[in-house]
Design a protein around this motif. Structure first.
Motif, PDB file in Angstrom:
ATOM      1  N   LYS A   1       1.133  13.233  -5.922  1.00  0.00           N
ATOM      2  CA  LYS A   1       2.016  14.381  -5.638  1.00  0.00           C
ATOM      3  C   LYS A   1       2.312  14.523  -4.140  1.00  0.00           C
ATOM      4  O   LYS A   1       2.102  15.568  -3.531  1.00  0.00           O
ATOM      5  N   ILE A   2       2.780  13.422  -3.542  1.00  0.00           N
ATOM      6  CA  ILE A   2       3.107  13.419  -2.115  1.00  0.00           C
ATOM      7  C   ILE A   2       4.414  14.176  -1.890  1.00  0.00           C
ATOM      8  O   ILE A   2       5.414  13.924  -2.567  1.00  0.00           O
ATOM      9  N   ARG A   3       4.408  15.085  -0.940  1.00  0.00           N
ATOM     10  CA  ARG A   3       5.616  15.855  -0.617  1.00  0.00           C
ATOM     11  C   ARG A   3       6.372  15.190   0.545  1.00  0.00           C
ATOM     12  O   ARG A   3       5.772  14.533   1.380  1.00  0.00           O
ATOM     13  N   GLY A   4       7.682  15.453   0.573  1.00  0.00           N
ATOM     14  CA  GLY A   4       8.506  14.919   1.660  1.00  0.00           C
ATOM     15  C   GLY A   4       8.659  13.409   1.623  1.00  0.00           C
ATOM     16  O   GLY A   4       8.690  12.751   2.673  1.00  0.00           O
TER      17      GLY A   4
ATOM     18  N   LYS B   1      10.291   7.973   3.906  1.00  0.00           N
ATOM     19  CA  LYS B   1      11.050   6.737   3.690  1.00  0.00           C
ATOM     20  C   LYS B   1      11.997   6.472   4.852  1.00  0.00           C
ATOM     21  O   LYS B   1      12.145   5.335   5.311  1.00  0.00           O
ATOM     22  N   VAL B   2      12.651   7.534   5.327  1.00  0.00           N
ATOM     23  CA  VAL B   2      13.566   7.390   6.466  1.00  0.00           C
ATOM     24  C   VAL B   2      12.800   6.965   7.709  1.00  0.00           C
ATOM     25  O   VAL B   2      13.218   6.056   8.440  1.00  0.00           O
ATOM     26  N   VAL B   3      11.658   7.605   7.958  1.00  0.00           N
ATOM     27  CA  VAL B   3      10.839   7.278   9.134  1.00  0.00           C
ATOM     28  C   VAL B   3      10.347   5.832   9.073  1.00  0.00           C
ATOM     29  O   VAL B   3      10.367   5.108  10.080  1.00  0.00           O
ATOM     30  N   ILE B   4       9.922   5.400   7.885  1.00  0.00           N
ATOM     31  CA  ILE B   4       9.430   4.028   7.719  1.00  0.00           C
ATOM     32  C   ILE B   4      10.535   3.013   7.969  1.00  0.00           C
ATOM     33  O   ILE B   4      10.306   1.949   8.563  1.00  0.00           O
TER      34      ILE B   4
ATOM     35  N   LEU C   1       0.823  -1.205   0.000  1.00  0.00           N
ATOM     36  CA  LEU C   1       0.000   0.000   0.000  1.00  0.00           C
ATOM     37  C   LEU C   1       0.861   1.262   0.000  1.00  0.00           C
ATOM     38  O   LEU C   1       0.666   2.178  -0.815  1.00  0.00           O
ATOM     39  N   LEU C   2       1.861   1.304   0.885  1.00  0.00           N
ATOM     40  CA  LEU C   2       2.731   2.477   0.975  1.00  0.00           C
ATOM     41  C   LEU C   2       3.587   2.633  -0.280  1.00  0.00           C
ATOM     42  O   LEU C   2       3.780   3.748  -0.776  1.00  0.00           O
ATOM     43  N   ALA C   3       4.113   1.508  -0.785  1.00  0.00           N
ATOM     44  CA  ALA C   3       4.940   1.571  -1.994  1.00  0.00           C
ATOM     45  C   ALA C   3       4.127   2.088  -3.171  1.00  0.00           C
ATOM     46  O   ALA C   3       4.620   2.894  -3.983  1.00  0.00           O
ATOM     47  N   ASN C   4       2.879   1.659  -3.284  1.00  0.00           N
ATOM     48  CA  ASN C   4       2.025   2.124  -4.374  1.00  0.00           C
ATOM     49  C   ASN C   4       1.705   3.610  -4.239  1.00  0.00           C
ATOM     50  O   ASN C   4       1.670   4.343  -5.230  1.00  0.00           O
TER      51      ASN C   4
END
Length: 319
Positions: A105-108, A113-116, A94-97
């Motif tokens: 157009k997700i920002r940051g 990715k670092v937090v995950i 889900l997150l990868a998609n």
């Protein structure tokens, strides 16, 4: 007369450069593996200061393991792996998609990715101690729920089968879903944008795009993720070992195969430990082979399926 130029072969340098890897592999992996298999056919253990063996006993160690609680511990391992893996692969997909969908157009993205991925960097021992403190009878979770009036008395999470297994599965999910997400993001980014553009022009919605384009194209990475997860699940040790203090409580329902193996090593029963290691190797190989067969696409362009269909039509025509 022109002198013939000597051809220079650089092939030997390739062998020289990979030689250290093979030497290291033989010394630290292959020889211990063969030695483990050898020990599995011997009676070799210690009782106090007395050492018995090594005496050759053939397949007796393997038979003894089948009569022991090994099958039960295998079921425990499977249940806790499923509890952790199913939400792991669902959330990762889900997150990868989402992160690879240009239309959102997700920002940051780099920050997320670092937090995950951060939980993957935390040691399993630290995770286990943290959850042991949080979900103990006098821990913060029980205190908050008592103060809010959700419960009338503290819940013994670690005293119930469902609670202990759920916590172990949840910890494995938290530790590994970030790594899986990063790999799946890389796999989806490797798909040509022209395919997605053609999909949009044909009027596909997000669900059709995911199931008919994204999933089939990242099948090799999904197979790799599943194989490594199976191997890691069979080797589950640190989280349940620390959370239950090596006892597999309650009533040994959280005892895993590697914890069982560790108990044999503690008692210096190297023959039984070797036989259990061989069982784990065989089970891992069989499961990985099944996953490979199920996820490997031998007909990517559909030509084989079309040829089979044509043969069936001809046979029907002849009949």
């Amino acid at each position: 007369m022109k002198k013939k130029k000597k051809s220079v072969s650089y092939a030997k340098w390739g062998y020289i450069f990979i030689l250290p890897f093979f030497i290291t592999y033989i010394i630290f992996s292959l020889i211990p593996l063969l030695d483990t298999i050898r020990y599995s056919f011997f009676e070799y253990y210690r009782t106090g200061i007395k050492e018995v063996g090594p005496n050759f006993i053939g397949m007796k160690n393997y038979v003894s393991l089948l009569k022991s609680d090994m099958i039960t511990y295998g079921k425990n391992t499977l249940i806790m792996w499923v509890i952790g893996f199913i939400p792991q692969i669902v959330f990762a997909l889900l997150l990868a998609n989402w992160f690879t969908d240009v239309r959102l157009k997700i920002r940051g993205k780099q920050f997320f990715k670092v937090v995950i991925y951060l939980p993957n960097l935390i040691m399993a021992s630290a995770f286990a101690m943290l959850f042991f403190t949080l979900f103990s009878t006098n821990g913060p979770v029980n205190s908050i729920m008592l103060s809010a009036g959700f419960i009338k008395k503290p819940i013994d999470f670690l005293g119930s089968i469902f609670g202990t297994r759920s916590l172990i599965g949840f910890m494995n999910f938290l530790m590994w879903f970030g790594n899986t997400t990063i790999m799946l993001i890389a796999a989806i980014n490797g798909i040509s944008m022209e395919i997605f553009e053609a999909c949009d022009l044909d009027g596909c919605n997000s669900i059709q795009r995911f199931f008919y384009i994204t999933l089939p194209m990242i099948r090799p990475i999904l197979a790799y993720t599943l194989v490594t997860s199976i191997i890691g699940g069979l080797q589950m040790f640190d989280v349940p070992q620390i959370l239950t203090n090596g006892q597999g409580n309650p009533d040994r329902t959280s005892m895993t195969l590697i914890m069982f193996l560790n108990n044999h090593l503690k008692s210096k029963n190297y023959g039984m430990a070797g036989a259990l290691s061989v069982y784990l190797f065989i089970v891992s190989a069989i499961l990985c082979f099944i996953v490979y067969k199920l996820t490997n696409d031998n007909d990517p362009d559909g030509s084989k399926a079309a040829a089979k269909a044509e043969k069936r039509r001809r046979r029907r025509g002849l009949l």
